[in-house]
Scaffold this motif. Structure first.
Motif, PDB file in Angstrom:
ATOM      1  N   ALA A   1      -2.384   9.662  -2.135  1.00 40.86           N
ATOM      2  CA  ALA A   1      -1.069  10.020  -2.693  1.00 40.86           C
ATOM      3  C   ALA A   1      -0.687  11.323  -2.543  1.00 40.86           C
ATOM      4  O   ALA A   1       0.170  12.069  -1.971  1.00 40.86           O
ATOM      5  CB  ALA A   1      -0.833   9.909  -4.400  1.00 40.86           C
ATOM      6  N   PHE A   2      -2.048  12.313  -2.537  1.00 35.68           N
ATOM      7  CA  PHE A   2      -1.858  13.831  -2.311  1.00 35.68           C
ATOM      8  C   PHE A   2      -1.661  13.949  -0.726  1.00 35.68           C
ATOM      9  O   PHE A   2      -0.846  14.892  -0.328  1.00 35.68           O
ATOM     10  CB  PHE A   2      -3.414  14.500  -2.485  1.00 35.68           C
ATOM     11  N   ASP A   3      -2.196  13.434   0.068  1.00 40.78           N
ATOM     12  CA  ASP A   3      -1.970  13.284   1.582  1.00 40.78           C
ATOM     13  C   ASP A   3      -0.395  13.073   2.028  1.00 40.78           C
ATOM     14  O   ASP A   3       0.049  13.801   2.729  1.00 40.78           O
ATOM     15  CB  ASP A   3      -2.953  12.379   2.470  1.00 40.78           C
TER      16      ASP A   3
ATOM     17  N   ARG B   1       0.749  -1.146   0.093  1.00 42.42           N
ATOM     18  CA  ARG B   1      -0.079   0.132   0.131  1.00 42.42           C
ATOM     19  C   ARG B   1       0.958   1.409   0.109  1.00 42.42           C
ATOM     20  O   ARG B   1       0.882   2.202  -0.692  1.00 42.42           O
ATOM     21  CB  ARG B   1      -0.925   0.103   1.171  1.00 42.42           C
ATOM     22  N   GLN B   2       1.916   1.184   0.917  1.00 38.77           N
ATOM     23  CA  GLN B   2       2.797   2.434   0.893  1.00 38.77           C
ATOM     24  C   GLN B   2       3.522   2.402  -0.409  1.00 38.77           C
ATOM     25  O   GLN B   2       3.575   3.872  -0.760  1.00 38.77           O
ATOM     26  CB  GLN B   2       3.620   2.300   2.199  1.00 38.77           C
TER      27      GLN B   2
ATOM     28  N   LYS C   1       4.903   5.927  -5.011  1.00 42.85           N
ATOM     29  CA  LYS C   1       5.021   5.981  -6.422  1.00 42.85           C
ATOM     30  C   LYS C   1       4.066   6.562  -6.980  1.00 42.85           C
ATOM     31  O   LYS C   1       4.416   7.583  -8.195  1.00 42.85           O
ATOM     32  CB  LYS C   1       5.105   4.622  -7.183  1.00 42.85           C
ATOM     33  N   SER C   2       2.762   6.532  -6.715  1.00 36.12           N
ATOM     34  CA  SER C   2       1.817   7.292  -7.431  1.00 36.12           C
ATOM     35  C   SER C   2       1.759   8.858  -7.188  1.00 36.12           C
ATOM     36  O   SER C   2       1.512   9.674  -7.995  1.00 36.12           O
ATOM     37  CB  SER C   2       0.329   6.901  -6.850  1.00 36.12           C
ATOM     38  N   ALA C   3       2.200   9.082  -5.773  1.00 34.66           N
ATOM     39  CA  ALA C   3       2.458  10.510  -5.544  1.00 34.66           C
ATOM     40  C   ALA C   3       3.393  11.295  -6.408  1.00 34.66           C
ATOM     41  O   ALA C   3       3.385  12.214  -6.909  1.00 34.66           O
ATOM     42  CB  ALA C   3       3.244  10.564  -3.969  1.00 34.66           C
ATOM     43  N   GLU C   4       4.535  10.568  -6.907  1.00 31.32           N
ATOM     44  CA  GLU C   4       5.290  11.096  -7.762  1.00 31.32           C
ATOM     45  C   GLU C   4       4.704  11.347  -9.040  1.00 31.32           C
ATOM     46  O   GLU C   4       5.082  12.159  -9.938  1.00 31.32           O
ATOM     47  CB  GLU C   4       6.646  10.119  -7.857  1.00 31.32           C
TER      48      GLU C   4
END
Length: 199
Positions: free
Chosen positions: A58-60, A9-10, A15-18
């Motif tokens: 991801a935004f959080d 999950r992390q 990776k999605s945040a980037e």
């Protein structure tokens, strides 16, 4: 120690945040998430219901990393003015280096938030308010300590600092030239110094 499911999950969140920070929410697909995480489609969907849920988490994560950097920078300084300049300097090199790859997550999300995913827009609005409140708290403390004039409108100046910094980051990333954000930091310092008590 994290369990395998928590680690997965992390990994997806980071990776999605980037990814979102570089390509935007609308410009990113589940296929992109699969590609950057190296997971199968099933691996992603076993952990999240879809792109919308991933985007919110991801935004959080991205804004939490930014805020941790702002706090660390401010805590290394003593005076209110130096604290705010240190916070600004977290983004002094947006062309080559940002806490999250792709620049400022608040700025990047805000740019597409008007027509994008409403819950993500709401998170961006909240993060913007928290950033202003953080800068305002530093200014309020500076007034209490007698460092800054009581005539300073802390909400207005905090809004100015945040808006100017975000604009400088945007201009620097657009032109691939850090001079714009550095000009902004210089002007913020001049503005704050004008409210400094000279006792």
């Amino acid at each position: 120690m994290q369990r395998k499911g928590e680690k997965t999950r992390q990994h997806i969140i980071e990776k999605s945040a980037e990814l979102f920070n570089q390509k935007g929410y609308a410009g990113s697909s589940i296929q992109d998430i699969i590609q950057v995480t190296g997971l199968t489609k099933g691996g992603v969907y076993r952990t999240f219901s879809g792109k919308d849920e991933i985007a919110l988490e991801a935004f959080d994560y991205a804004t939490r990393i930014s805020m941790e950097n702002f706090l660390k920078a401010s805590e290394a300084e003593v005076t209110g003015i130096n604290k705010i300049i240190a916070v600004c300097k977290v983004y002094e090199d947006p062309v080559n280096h940002s806490p999250i790859e792709g620049g400022c997550p608040l700025l990047n999300t805000a740019v597409e938030a008007d027509d994008g995913y409403l819950p993500l827009r709401e998170k961006a609005v909240l993060a913007h308010g928290q950033f202003i409140a953080f800068i305002q708290s530093i200014l309020d403390e500076g007034i209490l300590k007698g460092e800054l004039s009581s005539e300073l409108n802390t909400e207005a100046v905090a809004s100015f600092v945040v808006s100017s910094l975000e604009g400088g980051v945007m201009a620097s990333r657009l032109t691939r030239d850090n001079k714009h954000v550095q000009f902004v930091i210089q002007q913020i310092k001049l503005t704050l110094t004008a409210y400094q008590n000279r006792n």
